[in-house]
Design a protein around this motif. Structure first.
Motif, PDB file in Angstrom:
ATOM      1  N   MET A   1       0.842  -1.156   0.000  1.00  0.00           N
ATOM      2  CA  MET A   1       0.000   0.000   0.000  1.00  0.00           C
ATOM      3  C   MET A   1       0.899   1.235   0.000  1.00  0.00           C
ATOM      4  N   ASP A   2       0.553   2.161  -0.849  1.00  0.00           N
ATOM      5  CA  ASP A   2       1.327   3.394  -0.965  1.00  0.00           C
ATOM      6  C   ASP A   2       0.857   4.383   0.101  1.00  0.00           C
ATOM      7  N   THR A   3       1.739   4.754   0.989  1.00  0.00           N
ATOM      8  CA  THR A   3       1.388   5.690   2.064  1.00  0.00           C
ATOM      9  C   THR A   3       2.012   7.070   1.853  1.00  0.00           C
ATOM     10  N   SER A   4       2.512   7.326   0.665  1.00  0.00           N
ATOM     11  CA  SER A   4       3.237   8.586   0.424  1.00  0.00           C
ATOM     12  C   SER A   4       2.367   9.817   0.672  1.00  0.00           C
TER      13      SER A   4
END
Length: 87
Positions: A1-4
Motif C-alpha cells: 500500500m502506498d502511504t506517500s
C-alpha cells in the motif's frame, strides 16, 4: 500500500519492533486487554482456525475460478502451524 500521501501530510510511523514491544507491555500490564488476552479471548480454537483456513484456501473469485492469490490463498504458507502463546 502506498502511504506517500499520508506521509506527505505528516504521518509518522514507529519501527515494528518498538510497536510490538510496547503493545506486549501494555497487554501484559494487567489491564482489561491483558486479562482478556491471557484468558484466550482473542484466539480461535484450533478447530475454528482449521475450518476458517480451509474455507480461505478453497475460496473462488465469485465466478467459480480459484482465487488469484496463489495456492496459499494470499496467506503465508505454513500459517496453520502458528499459534499464539497463551499466557
Amino acid at each position: 500500500m502506498d502511504t506517500s500521501r499520508a506521509q506527505a501530510t505528516g504521518l509518522r510511523t514507529r519501527p515494528v519492533a518498538e510497536t510490538v514491544r510496547d503493545t506486549w507491555a501494555w497487554m501484559t500490564a494487567g489491564g482489561t486487554a491483558g486479562r482478556d488476552y491471557a484468558a484466550g479471548a482473542y484466539a480461535l480454537a484450533p478447530a475454528q482456525e482449521d475450518a476458517l483456513l480451509r474455507a480461505w484456501d478453497t475460496r473462488t473469485d465469485g465466478a467459480g475460478a480459484p482465487d488469484a492469490n496463489g495456492p496459499a490463498g494470499g496467506r503465508e504458507t505454513g500459517a496453520r502451524n502458528v499459534r499464539v502463546r497463551q499466557a
